[in-house]
Design a protein around this motif. Structure first.
Motif, PDB file in Angstrom:
ATOM      1  N   ALA A 162       0.847  -1.199   0.000  1.00  0.00           N
ATOM      2  CA  ALA A 162       0.000   0.000   0.000  1.00  0.00           C
ATOM      3  C   ALA A 162       0.883   1.250   0.000  1.00  0.00           C
ATOM      4  O   ALA A 162       0.633   2.213  -0.728  1.00  0.00           O
ATOM      5  CB  ALA A 162      -0.916  -0.004   1.216  1.00  0.00           C
ATOM      6  N   MET A 163       1.931   1.211   0.813  1.00  0.00           N
ATOM      7  CA  MET A 163       2.846   2.354   0.870  1.00  0.00           C
ATOM      8  C   MET A 163       3.547   2.538  -0.473  1.00  0.00           C
ATOM      9  O   MET A 163       3.665   3.659  -0.990  1.00  0.00           O
ATOM     10  CB  MET A 163       3.874   2.096   1.986  1.00  0.00           C
ATOM     11  N   LEU A 164       4.016   1.430  -1.061  1.00  0.00           N
ATOM     12  CA  LEU A 164       4.740   1.531  -2.335  1.00  0.00           C
ATOM     13  C   LEU A 164       3.836   2.055  -3.442  1.00  0.00           C
ATOM     14  O   LEU A 164       4.243   2.913  -4.243  1.00  0.00           O
ATOM     15  CB  LEU A 164       5.285   0.157  -2.725  1.00  0.00           C
ATOM     16  N   ALA A 165       2.598   1.545  -3.482  1.00  0.00           N
ATOM     17  CA  ALA A 165       1.678   2.009  -4.526  1.00  0.00           C
ATOM     18  C   ALA A 165       1.351   3.482  -4.328  1.00  0.00           C
ATOM     19  O   ALA A 165       1.162   4.230  -5.286  1.00  0.00           O
ATOM     20  CB  ALA A 165       0.406   1.170  -4.507  1.00  0.00           C
ATOM     21  N   ALA A 166       1.312   3.922  -3.052  1.00  0.00           N
ATOM     22  CA  ALA A 166       1.028   5.332  -2.792  1.00  0.00           C
ATOM     23  C   ALA A 166       2.205   6.202  -3.219  1.00  0.00           C
ATOM     24  O   ALA A 166       2.017   7.357  -3.610  1.00  0.00           O
ATOM     25  CB  ALA A 166       0.735   5.544  -1.312  1.00  0.00           C
ATOM     26  N   PHE A 199       0.877  10.584   1.560  1.00  0.00           N
ATOM     27  CA  PHE A 199       0.483  11.246   2.811  1.00  0.00           C
ATOM     28  C   PHE A 199      -0.732  10.538   3.416  1.00  0.00           C
ATOM     29  O   PHE A 199      -0.819  10.338   4.632  1.00  0.00           O
ATOM     30  CB  PHE A 199       0.169  12.714   2.517  1.00  0.00           C
ATOM     31  N   PHE A 200      -1.644  10.136   2.541  1.00  0.00           N
ATOM     32  CA  PHE A 200      -2.853   9.438   2.977  1.00  0.00           C
ATOM     33  C   PHE A 200      -2.499   8.125   3.664  1.00  0.00           C
ATOM     34  O   PHE A 200      -2.957   7.843   4.777  1.00  0.00           O
ATOM     35  CB  PHE A 200      -3.762   9.188   1.769  1.00  0.00           C
ATOM     36  N   VAL A 201      -1.654   7.320   3.026  1.00  0.00           N
ATOM     37  CA  VAL A 201      -1.311   6.014   3.595  1.00  0.00           C
ATOM     38  C   VAL A 201      -0.528   6.199   4.897  1.00  0.00           C
ATOM     39  O   VAL A 201      -0.770   5.494   5.879  1.00  0.00           O
ATOM     40  CB  VAL A 201      -0.527   5.169   2.579  1.00  0.00           C
ATOM     41  N   ASN A 223      -0.729   8.690   7.030  1.00  0.00           N
ATOM     42  CA  ASN A 223      -1.670   9.114   8.065  1.00  0.00           C
ATOM     43  C   ASN A 223      -2.482   7.937   8.584  1.00  0.00           C
ATOM     44  O   ASN A 223      -2.722   7.815   9.783  1.00  0.00           O
ATOM     45  CB  ASN A 223      -2.619  10.176   7.515  1.00  0.00           C
ATOM     46  N   THR A 224      -2.919   7.075   7.649  1.00  0.00           N
ATOM     47  CA  THR A 224      -3.709   5.920   8.046  1.00  0.00           C
ATOM     48  C   THR A 224      -2.888   5.000   8.933  1.00  0.00           C
ATOM     49  O   THR A 224      -3.345   4.540   9.974  1.00  0.00           O
ATOM     50  CB  THR A 224      -4.175   5.162   6.794  1.00  0.00           C
ATOM     51  N   LEU A 225      -1.649   4.731   8.498  1.00  0.00           N
ATOM     52  CA  LEU A 225      -0.796   3.795   9.234  1.00  0.00           C
ATOM     53  C   LEU A 225      -0.502   4.298  10.636  1.00  0.00           C
ATOM     54  O   LEU A 225      -0.382   3.509  11.568  1.00  0.00           O
ATOM     55  CB  LEU A 225       0.529   3.640   8.492  1.00  0.00           C
ATOM     56  N   TYR A 226      -0.361   5.597  10.800  1.00  0.00           N
ATOM     57  CA  TYR A 226      -0.035   6.128  12.113  1.00  0.00           C
ATOM     58  C   TYR A 226      -1.283   6.502  12.915  1.00  0.00           C
ATOM     59  O   TYR A 226      -1.204   7.269  13.872  1.00  0.00           O
ATOM     60  CB  TYR A 226       0.939   7.305  11.982  1.00  0.00           C
ATOM     61  N   GLY A 227      -2.437   6.004  12.447  1.00  0.00           N
ATOM     62  CA  GLY A 227      -3.649   6.123  13.245  1.00  0.00           C
ATOM     63  C   GLY A 227      -4.293   7.501  13.229  1.00  0.00           C
ATOM     64  O   GLY A 227      -5.002   7.858  14.148  1.00  0.00           O
ATOM     65  N   LEU A 228      -4.030   8.289  12.182  1.00  0.00           N
ATOM     66  CA  LEU A 228      -4.573   9.648  12.151  1.00  0.00           C
ATOM     67  C   LEU A 228      -5.575   9.824  11.014  1.00  0.00           C
ATOM     68  O   LEU A 228      -5.820  10.930  10.560  1.00  0.00           O
ATOM     69  CB  LEU A 228      -3.430  10.659  11.975  1.00  0.00           C
ATOM     70  N   ARG A 229      -6.155   8.721  10.587  1.00  0.00           N
ATOM     71  CA  ARG A 229      -7.032   8.770   9.424  1.00  0.00           C
ATOM     72  C   ARG A 229      -8.233   9.680   9.663  1.00  0.00           C
ATOM     73  O   ARG A 229      -8.694  10.366   8.758  1.00  0.00           O
ATOM     74  CB  ARG A 229      -7.455   7.350   9.105  1.00  0.00           C
ATOM     75  N   ASP A 230      -8.753   9.678  10.897  1.00  0.00           N
ATOM     76  CA  ASP A 230      -9.969  10.460  11.156  1.00  0.00           C
ATOM     77  C   ASP A 230      -9.738  11.952  10.974  1.00  0.00           C
ATOM     78  O   ASP A 230     -10.665  12.707  10.710  1.00  0.00           O
ATOM     79  CB  ASP A 230     -10.479  10.182  12.571  1.00  0.00           C
ATOM     80  N   ASP A 231      -8.485  12.382  11.125  1.00  0.00           N
ATOM     81  CA  ASP A 231      -8.189  13.810  10.961  1.00  0.00           C
ATOM     82  C   ASP A 231      -7.755  14.152   9.535  1.00  0.00           C
ATOM     83  O   ASP A 231      -7.384  15.291   9.264  1.00  0.00           O
ATOM     84  CB  ASP A 231      -7.046  14.213  11.909  1.00  0.00           C
ATOM     85  N   PHE A 232      -7.778  13.149   8.652  1.00  0.00           N
ATOM     86  CA  PHE A 232      -7.159  13.376   7.348  1.00  0.00           C
ATOM     87  C   PHE A 232      -7.800  14.530   6.574  1.00  0.00           C
ATOM     88  O   PHE A 232      -7.100  15.350   5.981  1.00  0.00           O
ATOM     89  CB  PHE A 232      -7.198  12.091   6.517  1.00  0.00           C
ATOM     90  N   GLY A 233      -9.153  14.591   6.622  1.00  0.00           N
ATOM     91  CA  GLY A 233      -9.842  15.659   5.882  1.00  0.00           C
ATOM     92  C   GLY A 233      -9.383  17.038   6.351  1.00  0.00           C
ATOM     93  O   GLY A 233      -9.077  17.912   5.537  1.00  0.00           O
ATOM     94  N   GLU A 234      -9.290  17.189   7.655  1.00  0.00           N
ATOM     95  CA  GLU A 234      -8.874  18.492   8.190  1.00  0.00           C
ATOM     96  C   GLU A 234      -7.408  18.770   7.856  1.00  0.00           C
ATOM     97  O   GLU A 234      -7.040  19.906   7.543  1.00  0.00           O
ATOM     98  CB  GLU A 234      -9.085  18.515   9.705  1.00  0.00           C
ATOM     99  N   ALA A 235      -6.589  17.723   7.895  1.00  0.00           N
ATOM    100  CA  ALA A 235      -5.167  17.910   7.570  1.00  0.00           C
ATOM    101  C   ALA A 235      -5.005  18.387   6.133  1.00  0.00           C
ATOM    102  O   ALA A 235      -4.237  19.312   5.855  1.00  0.00           O
ATOM    103  CB  ALA A 235      -4.407  16.608   7.796  1.00  0.00           C
TER     104      ALA A 235
END
Lengths: 260, 225
Positions: free
Chosen positions: A116-120, B82-84, B86-98
């Motif tokens: 997922a990271m690589l594709a991103a 940036f999206f991935v 944020n998700t991996l580090y548990g901040l997905r819920d704030d992504f829209g605001e970020a």
């Protein structure tokens, strides 16, 4: 497909690997579906890596694009094939409770994070492929990107393993969903976060730490065996190059050639 | 119209209403539109160095297109990673605001740039030196970028207060963004247009690499030393 993507999303968010979900002592992820998603992500990553060959001055080399697209999923599959048997054997030897299937699930989930990271990162790699004529630069950029992806995946693996050992140990588990007191910062339950508590047997930890290093080394050398991924503009297209040198030596020479 | 100016004022003052109110896609689109509008405004000014009549008109049009292109395309290229992360580090819920905070800082940066455009015009009116014009524009971009850091920090403050880890992801974003933007700026040259050269969208030798050029420059300097 959408359901499998959601499964991958659950893994990335850390929902599939929080202590609650791991209570049964294994990760509940569909191996087949997730493998399919990983395959697709691998193809996307591969086509981004291979796009350098299409835009290079001596004319588009579509065979290289095709080769790279196929080779990236193959790289991860073969690395897994090489390292998985010994991991399982040593894991059983030191008395870990992970069964063959739950170990496989764990590894597939970790590969999902990596890909997922690589594709991103794919759009960034593709952009540089299109706009760059420097082959050494592209090589180093790809090494960097794959290192970041690989490290995140392996970090996920170690953290999940730690959590698995927490829930399968006999000690009571304190789930981190107690409401935090005033003034404390709420911990995000990310997929890569450390969870405090009892850790698993020392030997099991050693085995997995060693395995992570071995996996990285095998992956790097496997990428060398399967080369070319990017396609040297000064050489003809080949599916595989002759047996010579190794990954680390080549990266070092590539780095030096950037300055000449 | 007054409401529009009020909103721009909020943007410059770093009011959290810009990033927190309204529906996510609409607010983000509005901010992206501001990047477009003010980017085009500064780009138009930047492209007038060689004159605006005849063939040189196209240089103005190209420069006007290139400034927002540089910012928005770089943004889109960096967004998936940036999206991935944020998700991996548990901040997905704030992504829209970020994302809105990042876009708001970009919109603010182009707004600052546009406000500096009169200086650029004055510089063009007083000197015909191409290298001088390039340097002056570089200084204007530097001023706008550094000033926009204030805005970025203001828009990110609520996020960081909620979860200090946002600070690290913001740094990761800035690293990714700068890495791509440098190459994007290199590819999109010329922004100003050397009057002694024919007008063109891309340079003939555009397909190089900014980092390789810099590495070679450093190496040459070290060797001569």
């Amino acid at each position: 497909m959408l359901k499998w993507l959601k499964d991958l999303d659950r893994i990335l968010r850390g929902e599939a690997t929080n202590l609650e979900a791991l209570r049964e002592g294994r990760i509940e992820v569909p191996v087949v579906g997730l493998s399919f998603v990983i395959l697709v992500l691998g193809l996307i990553t591969g086509s981004c890596v291979g796009s350098f060959a299409v835009f290079r001055p001596r004319g588009p080399f579509f065979m290289q694009l095709l080769a790279s697209t196929v080779k990236v999923p193959a790289l991860f599959l073969l690395t897994l094939v090489v390292t998985f048997p010994s991991l399982y054997v040593f894991n059983a030897l030191v008395g870990s409770r992970l069964t063959l299937l739950s170990l496989l699930r764990l590894l597939v989930a970790a590969l999902g994070v990596t890909l997922a990271m690589l594709a991103a990162f794919g759009p960034i790699v593709a952009f540089f492929s299109v706009s760059t004529t420097s082959y050494p630069f592209m090589t180093l950029l790809n090494v960097l990107v794959f290192s970041i992806g690989g490290m995140l995946g392996l970090k996920f693996l170690l953290q999940t393993l730690h959590r698995l050992s927490l829930v399968s140990s006999d000690q009571p588990v304190f789930l981190p969903d107690n409401p935090p007191g005033p003034g404390t910062v709420p911990k995000p339950a990310g997929a890569l976060d450390k969870v405090e508590g009892y850790t698993l047997g020392k030997q099991v930890r050693v085995v997995f730490r060693c395995w992570v290093v071995v996996f990285a080394l095998v992956g790097a050398q496997m990428s060398w065996v399967l080369r070319p991924f990017i396609g040297d503009p000064n050489r003809e297209f080949e599916w595989f190059r002759a047996r010579e040198s190794n990954f680390f030596q080549s990266v070092w020479y590539t780095f030096l050639s950037l300055f000449s | 119209m007054t409401a529009y100016f009020h909103r721009l004022d909020d943007l410059l003052r770093g009011h959290s209403a810009i990033t927190q109110s309204g529906r996510v896609p609409r607010a983000a689109l509005w901010l992206a539109a501001q990047v477009l509008v003010f980017g085009v405004a500064y780009g138009t000014a930047m492209g007038t160095f060689g004159g605006v009549l005849g063939e040189r008109f196209w240089q103005v049009a190209y420069s006007a297109a290139k400034v927002p292109l540089l910012l928005l395309v770089t943004f889109c290229i960096g967004l998936p990673s940036f999206f991935v992360l944020n998700t991996l580090y548990g901040l997905r819920d704030d992504f829209g605001e970020a994302v809105r905070a990042l876009l708001a800082a970009q919109a603010g940066m182009t707004l600052i740039l546009a406000s500096l455009a009169p200086f650029t015009m004055l510089w063009y009116a007083s000197s015909a030196d191409y290298v001088g014009a390039t340097l002056f524009n570089g200084v204007m971009f530097a001023v706008a970028t550094f000033s926009a850091q204030w805005l970025l920090r203001a828009f990110y403050r609520p996020l960081v207060q909620r979860q200090p880890r946002h600070r690290w992801l913001l740094r990761a974003w800035l690293a990714i963004y700068a890495f791509v933007a440098v190459q994007m700026a290199w590819v999109l040259r010329p922004f100003i247009g050397d009057p002694s050269q024919p007008v063109q969208f891309f340079r003939d030798d555009a397909w190089g690499n900014a980092y390789v050029v810099v590495a070679n420059l450093i190496w040459e300097t070290v060797r001569r030393w």
